[in-house]
Each structure stands twice: as C-alpha cells, then as structure tokens.
Design a protein around this motif. Structure first.
Motif, PDB file in Angstrom:
ATOM      1  N   GLN A   1       0.826  -1.206   0.000  1.00  0.00           N
ATOM      2  CA  GLN A   1       0.000   0.000   0.000  1.00  0.00           C
ATOM      3  C   GLN A   1       0.863   1.260   0.000  1.00  0.00           C
ATOM      4  OE1 GLN A   1      -2.263   1.586   3.495  1.00  0.00           O
ATOM      5  NE2 GLN A   1      -4.040   0.818   2.361  1.00  0.00           N
TER       6      GLN A   1
ATOM      7  N   THR B   1       1.255   7.084  -6.468  1.00  0.00           N
ATOM      8  CA  THR B   1       0.138   7.996  -6.741  1.00  0.00           C
ATOM      9  C   THR B   1       0.528   9.438  -6.436  1.00  0.00           C
ATOM     10  OG1 THR B   1      -1.425   6.234  -6.169  1.00  0.00           O
ATOM     11  CG2 THR B   1      -2.293   8.478  -6.214  1.00  0.00           C
TER      12      THR B   1
ATOM     13  N   SER C   1      -8.663  12.492 -10.195  1.00  0.00           N
ATOM     14  CA  SER C   1      -9.058  11.102  -9.946  1.00  0.00           C
ATOM     15  C   SER C   1      -8.106  10.440  -8.948  1.00  0.00           C
ATOM     16  CB  SER C   1      -9.067  10.324 -11.263  1.00  0.00           C
ATOM     17  OG  SER C   1      -9.320   8.957 -11.028  1.00  0.00           O
ATOM     18  N   ARG C   2      -6.774  10.692  -9.133  1.00  0.00           N
ATOM     19  CA  ARG C   2      -5.791  10.103  -8.219  1.00  0.00           C
ATOM     20  C   ARG C   2      -5.923  10.693  -6.807  1.00  0.00           C
ATOM     21  NH1 ARG C   2      -1.684   7.398 -11.203  1.00  0.00           N
ATOM     22  NH2 ARG C   2      -2.741   6.679 -13.070  1.00  0.00           N
TER      23      ARG C   2
ATOM     24  N   LYS D   1      -8.655  11.720  -5.424  1.00  0.00           N
ATOM     25  CA  LYS D   1      -9.825  11.069  -4.818  1.00  0.00           C
ATOM     26  C   LYS D   1      -9.486   9.636  -4.383  1.00  0.00           C
ATOM     27  CE  LYS D   1     -13.315  13.775  -7.284  1.00  0.00           C
ATOM     28  NZ  LYS D   1     -14.333  13.770  -8.343  1.00  0.00           N
ATOM     29  N   GLN D   2      -8.653   8.970  -5.199  1.00  0.00           N
ATOM     30  CA  GLN D   2      -8.222   7.611  -4.834  1.00  0.00           C
ATOM     31  C   GLN D   2      -7.489   7.613  -3.495  1.00  0.00           C
ATOM     32  OE1 GLN D   2      -5.829   5.710  -7.806  1.00  0.00           O
ATOM     33  NE2 GLN D   2      -7.441   5.722  -9.353  1.00  0.00           N
TER      34      GLN D   2
ATOM     35  N   ASP E   1      -7.747   9.761  -1.079  1.00  0.00           N
ATOM     36  CA  ASP E   1      -8.688  10.059   0.012  1.00  0.00           C
ATOM     37  C   ASP E   1      -9.491   8.828   0.415  1.00  0.00           C
ATOM     38  OD1 ASP E   1      -7.831  12.649   0.065  1.00  0.00           O
ATOM     39  OD2 ASP E   1      -9.437  13.434  -1.218  1.00  0.00           O
ATOM     40  N   ARG E   2      -9.745   7.968  -0.604  1.00  0.00           N
ATOM     41  CA  ARG E   2     -10.591   6.795  -0.329  1.00  0.00           C
ATOM     42  C   ARG E   2      -9.813   5.629   0.292  1.00  0.00           C
ATOM     43  NH1 ARG E   2     -13.014   8.028  -5.445  1.00  0.00           N
ATOM     44  NH2 ARG E   2     -11.706   6.428  -6.423  1.00  0.00           N
ATOM     45  N   ILE E   3      -8.493   5.667   0.223  1.00  0.00           N
ATOM     46  CA  ILE E   3      -7.685   4.530   0.712  1.00  0.00           C
ATOM     47  C   ILE E   3      -7.844   4.381   2.227  1.00  0.00           C
ATOM     48  CG2 ILE E   3      -5.312   3.763   1.158  1.00  0.00           C
ATOM     49  CD1 ILE E   3      -4.556   4.718  -1.613  1.00  0.00           C
ATOM     50  N   ASP E   4      -8.163   3.171   2.632  1.00  0.00           N
ATOM     51  CA  ASP E   4      -8.220   2.840   4.063  1.00  0.00           C
ATOM     52  C   ASP E   4      -6.814   2.428   4.488  1.00  0.00           C
ATOM     53  OD1 ASP E   4      -8.968   2.215   6.591  1.00  0.00           O
ATOM     54  OD2 ASP E   4     -10.064   0.381   6.075  1.00  0.00           O
ATOM     55  N   ARG E   5      -6.127   3.339   5.158  1.00  0.00           N
ATOM     56  CA  ARG E   5      -4.716   3.134   5.475  1.00  0.00           C
ATOM     57  C   ARG E   5      -4.525   1.923   6.393  1.00  0.00           C
ATOM     58  NH1 ARG E   5      -1.399   7.635   3.360  1.00  0.00           N
ATOM     59  NH2 ARG E   5      -2.970   8.802   2.195  1.00  0.00           N
TER      60      ARG E   5
END
Length: 649
Positions: free
Chosen positions: A266, A273, A292-293, A295-296, A298-302
């Motif tokens: 990850q 990214t 788009s990247r 937003k990707q 922001d969406r990642i669950d660390r």
C-alpha cells in the motif's frame, strides 16, 4: 458469562489499557500474556473487583463466584492447615448446623399433622438437598485429595499455617480456591511456588474443571497444556487468539508478516500515486487524471501494523575460567534442621561442563544442597570444590535481597570494580534499564525488574560454576528465552534448581532427583526424566494391581461353585446393570446437548444480562456432573459383576 467493556486505565496520562473489550465464556481456558508491566495482574485485580478502572465496566451475572489467587498476599496464621482450607466450605458448614438444628427441633415436636411441622420438614429437605449438592460429607475426602495433590502430607494437615514458608502458604490459599469451585478462576502465576509433581496435578485439575479459567503464567508448558485461547496485552491493546500459547506465537508472527506485506504494498501504491499527482498537478491536459488520483488517495483505508514491543533482555555471561575436571564432589553429605532430616548420606559428583537440573518436591533438599555447595550451611559428611572453581549464585530470594533504598545504578555501582564501572549504564541498558530507569529506586521495581537487576550483579565477575535457584520465577517469556540461550552458550558448569519444564528442556543434560532424603541421577533431558518417572509410577501401579488380582484369584478358588439359582440371579443383575448404564449414557448425551445449546446462547452479546440462561446453565452443569458420577458408579458395579461371571465360566 463475564463481559469486559471499553476498559481504560490511565496513570496520569500513561494509558495501561485504552478502551479494550472482550468476553469470557463458560469453560474458557484463557492464557493472559504480555511483557512484565504490560498490565496482566492489573487486569485480574479489576476483574476480581479489587481495583477500579479509569473508565469501562466488568459485567457478570448475579451470584457469580470468582476465585482469585494473587501473586502476593498477606496471611493470617491462627489456624491449622485443615482448618484454613475448610473455610472454603463456609456455606456447607452453615448448612450442616442448620440441618442439625432442624433435626433437633423436629425431634422435639409432636404436632405431626400441623402446617408448622410440614414446613419444618420442607425446610429440612431443602437444606439437605443443597448440602448434598455441595458435596455433603464428602468434603473431607476432597480436602485430602487437594492438599496431597499440592504436595502436602497427612502429617502436615494439623500443623499451624505459620510453620510453613510463604510458598507453602500460597499452596494452602490455592487449595482453598480450588475447593470453593468458583465459576471463574483468576490465577496469577500459580506455579511460582509449586514443584513439577504439583504443577502436573494442577494441570490435570484445571483441564477437567467445569468452570472457566483465566491464567497468568510464564510457564510455557503449563500454558500449552491448559489454555485454548490466548489474550496478549501489548502497549495498551489486546490481541485475542483461539489458540494455546505456542500456536498464538506462530499466529501472531504470521499476522504481523501479512500486515507488513500489505503495508509495504500500500505504501508503494501511495508513493506512486503521490508522485503522479506532483508530476502532473499543473498540466491542464492531466487535470482529470490528477483529480481522480487525489480522490483515490482520500478513499484509501490506510493499513495499520500492530505495534510490537521489541524491547528485550540481552545477556551474555563472561567466558568461564577453566576449572578442574571435577567441579563438586560430595561424600555422605547429611543435613538436618533440628529433628528434621533433609539429606541423608548423599554422594554426588559434578564434572566440568555438566548442565544439571535439581528437581523434586519442595522441602526435599534442592536449595539446601545448593547452599551447602555455596558453603552457606554447616553439614555432616564431606563436600569439596574442584581446582579453581569460582561460583556465581542466584538465590531463590535474590531479588528480595536487594536494598530498597538504593537506585538501580547505585545497586550495581556499589559492587562493580575495575573497567566495568565505566560501562554500568551500558550494562543496565542491555537489561532494559535505559535512561531514567537507571535512577529508579529498587523499592518501586516490579518482581521481573528486580530479577533482571539481580541478574546484572551475577555478570560482574567471570565464574565457571553457575548455581541458579528458580531464576525464572518473575521473568516474562522473551526474557526467559534469552536467559536460556545465554546459559546454553555459557562454557562453564551449571546447576539449575527449577520447576519450569520448558526452560529446562534442551538446556540440561542430567537430572538429579531429590527424593526421600537421597539423590538419584538421571541421564538425559527433563522430558526423558518425566517419561521415565511416569513409567516407574505405572510399574508400581501395575505391581499393586497384579497383587490385588492374585489375592482375588486365591479368594475365588477357595469358594465353592455357585448354584444354578445364584448364576441365574447374577445374569439377571448383569442384564439390569447394562440397561441402567445405557439409560445413564442416554441421559448424559441429552444433558451435553443442552449444555452446548446454552453455551452458544450465553456467548451471544445480546444475552449477556440474561440471568435465567446462566441459572439454567449452572443447573444443567450440576445435573451433568451428578449423572457422570452416577454413571461411573453403575459402570464399576457392572464391571465387577461381569468380571465375576467371567471367572466362574
């Protein structure tokens, strides 16, 4: 059964626990593990109601009985051993008195038809049923079995508890708790003062006990033989595994490796990214892709990797000066304390490089022999040390011998000489006393910290004979493993007085068994010795059984043949016995199914406060135990009848 909810313990900004929760189910066997100071003992104290958390709750049903054995306790020495242990049967004794009073009152009444008389009979019946349910008049046999299992002899039963050492008084307290038959055992290092025989007896008791067990122990073999679930406390969090300790260590390692692999993947994806965003952030032709990247990201669950406490003990004994081939030689060594003979004309020879375990029941002379070798005790007979033998001694109470008023640094500084005095802080750091820890007063140290500090003193001078008396009592698992490796690497001679089978395994090559005032030498490791001892016990048992069979055969031969009617009656009894046993087995099966259903229901969080379920569980559990006892009795009677028929045919 017992619910720990959002538990937090805050010591002035330092969180020992932070919002931890878990459930203890009926018949759970839980090993509570973690480094010294992680909060294991604190957790048991909170569960036992002896300490309040900063926040959170511990919930359990009404009339729920806990049995708590702390590491340290104060004792009242006013009773004999039996009188002290009988306190476990407080309710039984009270019922016994009530039944006696009711019988006296009933015997004096003549109004047999009155309601008052009927009420007395009802009360007597109720009290008698409860008395029988709790074991009734059988409690004396239970006391004897438990005390003997924990190492006491019959001659000890009427001695005052004040005549015993702290370790033996801890056994008395443990006996009381076992006999109380609580719904949940909370045991904090119960094996610290037990010998190997008593530990194995306690293992068998706890494995078959009908209630739940939460256990703190640094004895790996003990944990593995009892527990089926491990809860680790580490850095304020808990990690719950449905496995014994050895399997838990494997699972924890696998989990961390998987977390690290996922974390690295990850992390690389995030870095790639971020590089893309940084590279094309200001190019209008790539604006859509950049957004788009973003937003990707922001969406990642660390992914978070479990924190892992890597601090550990670092031990290396100085090279051993060469000694003579014979290190210790004893001839007819005898030691008595007043009228109590402990060692009787013992011979032993210990040679250079031997790694020996002293084992046996407490009081058999292991520590006495160690102290005789140290020339701390006067004795009869002859004991000599070999050429150039230099001894390093770790006494059983070595940690308690430290001066409370000194700091950690002062404790070592006062005994260090020569060049090592310039490296004291480095040495203390290797034993996990880093920075400000070196300036702590000895009085505030935990048992494990005191043991580590006492071990530092042992490293200050090169020796070639190490005598270690219970060195692992307060060390955590990792510290014990590192000490074990250091002893493996030590090129001198070692005498280890220890009851820790896992610690001794792979470390010693000889076992000296102390028994009946003598020493018996066994070549090989600790488990080879225990297997040999088990065989000896079985041989003694088989000899006893063979003698009984011979006696029975002689009696049978001397009897006349049974008549036709007597044989017919015997066959009828066997048929009836088989039917009764089958009915009992069917009843046991039904009760076991009901227990499984209730266990499943109780384990559901929504049923945590349903007292009726717990009451039903206890009633079913009691009925199952009674039916099992009945089945054993019926089965034994049937076997006797069938054996008699076989002998007559």
């Amino acid at each position: 059964m017992v619910s720990i909810n959002q538990l937090t313990v805050d010591f002035g900004g330092f969180f020992l626990f932070e919002e931890i929760s878990f459930l203890i189910n009926p018949k759970d066997r839980i090993g509570l593990t973690g480094k010294n100071g992680a909060g294991k003992s604190t957790m048991l104290k909170i569960m036992a109601g002896l300490m309040e958390p900063t926040s959170g709750t511990v919930s359990m049903p009404r009339d729920f009985k806990l049995g708590y054995l702390p590491q340290h306790m104060n004792y009242a020495d006013t009773r004999t051993v039996v009188e002290e242990v009988e306190l476990a049967f407080g309710e039984l004794k009270h019922l016994e008195k009530q039944i006696a009073d009711l019988n006296t009152e009933i015997a004096e009444r003549t109004d047999y038809e009155s309601q008052g008389y009927m009420d007395l009979l009802d009360r007597l019946n109720e009290k008698t049923e409860r008395f029988n349910l709790l074991g009734g008049s059988n409690h004396e046999a239970k006391i004897e079995t438990t005390l003997k299992g924990l190492g006491f002899e019959r001659k000890d039963f009427n001695r005052n508890t004040g005549e015993f050492s702290g370790g033996w008084r801890m056994r008395i307290e443990l006996a009381k708790i076992l006999l109380e038959q609580p719904d949940l055992f909370l045991l904090d290092e119960p094996t610290n003062h037990l010998d190997i025989d008593s530990i194995q007896w306690l293992e068998d008791f706890l494995k078959t006990y009908s209630g739940a067990v939460v256990l703190i122990s640094h004895d790996k073999a003990f944990l593995d033989n009892i527990t089926k679930r491990t809860i680790e406390i580490s850095l304020g969090k808990i990690y719950d595994y449905k496995a014994n300790y050895t399997k838990f260590v494997e699972l924890r390692k696998e989990r961390r490796e998987q977390q690290m692999a996922a974390y690295r993947n990850q992390k690389k994806k995030i870095e790639d990214t971020e590089k893309f965003i940084e590279r094309f952030r200001y190019k209008s032709t790539k604006a859509v892709q950049v957004q788009s990247r973003i937003k990707q990201l922001d969406r990642i669950d660390r992914i978070e990797v479990d924190e892992f406490d890597n601090s550990a003990l670092s031990i290396k004994f100085p090279p051993a000066p060469r000694s003579g081939t014979v290190v210790v030689k004893g001839e007819e060594v005898t030691k008595a304390y007043g009228d109590l003979l402990v060692l009787d004309e013992v011979d032993l020879t210990i040679e250079r490089g031997d790694k020996i375990a002293f084992v046996g029941r407490n009081g058999e002379g292991k520590t006495t022999m160690a102290r005789i070798i140290m020339n701390e005790l006067a004795h009869q007979g002859k004991l000599t040390l070999g050429h150039n033998v230099k001894i390093g001694y770790f006494a059983q109470d070595q940690a308690e011998r430290l001066e409370d008023s000194h700091t950690v640094f002062e404790t070592i500084d006062l005994v260090a000489v020569g060049e090592i005095r310039t490296k004291i802080r480095n040495l203390l750091g290797a034993f996990m006393f880093s920075g400000e820890d070196a300036d702590k007063k000895v009085s505030v140290l935990s048992g494990g910290e005191r043991t580590r500090l006492a071990m530092v003193k042992l490293l200050l001078e090169p020796v070639n004979l190490l005598i270690l008396d219970e060195p692992t009592n307060h060390l955590d698992m990792r510290s014990k493993e590192i000490l074990k490796q250091a002893l493996r690497d030590f090129d001198g001679t070692i005498i280890l007085v220890s009851h820790d089978r896992e610690f001794l395994d792979g470390l010693v090559d000889k076992v000296y068994e102390f028994r009946h005032k003598r020493i018996k030498e066994h070549l090989g490791g600790i488990y080879a010795f225990l297997e040999h001892k088990k065989l000896d016990t079985l041989n003694e048992l088989n000899q006893s059984i063979a003698a009984q069979k011979k006696q029975t055969a002689e009696k049978t031969d001397s009897k006349a043949k049974l008549s036709y009617e007597e044989r017919k009656d015997l066959n009828r009894k066997i048929t009836k016995g088989r039917k009764t046993v089958e009915q009992s087995e069917q009843q046991i099966g039904e009760l076991e199914e009901k227990m499984e259903e209730l266990t499943t229901a109780i384990s559901l969080p929504e049923n945590a406060s349903e007292d009726s379920l717990f009451i039903s569980f206890k009633e079913t559990e009691q009925a199952l135990e009674e039916e099992m006892v009945r089945w054993e009795h019926l089965h034994a009677e049937l076997e006797e009848l069938e054996q008699l028929k076989k002998e007559l045919d």
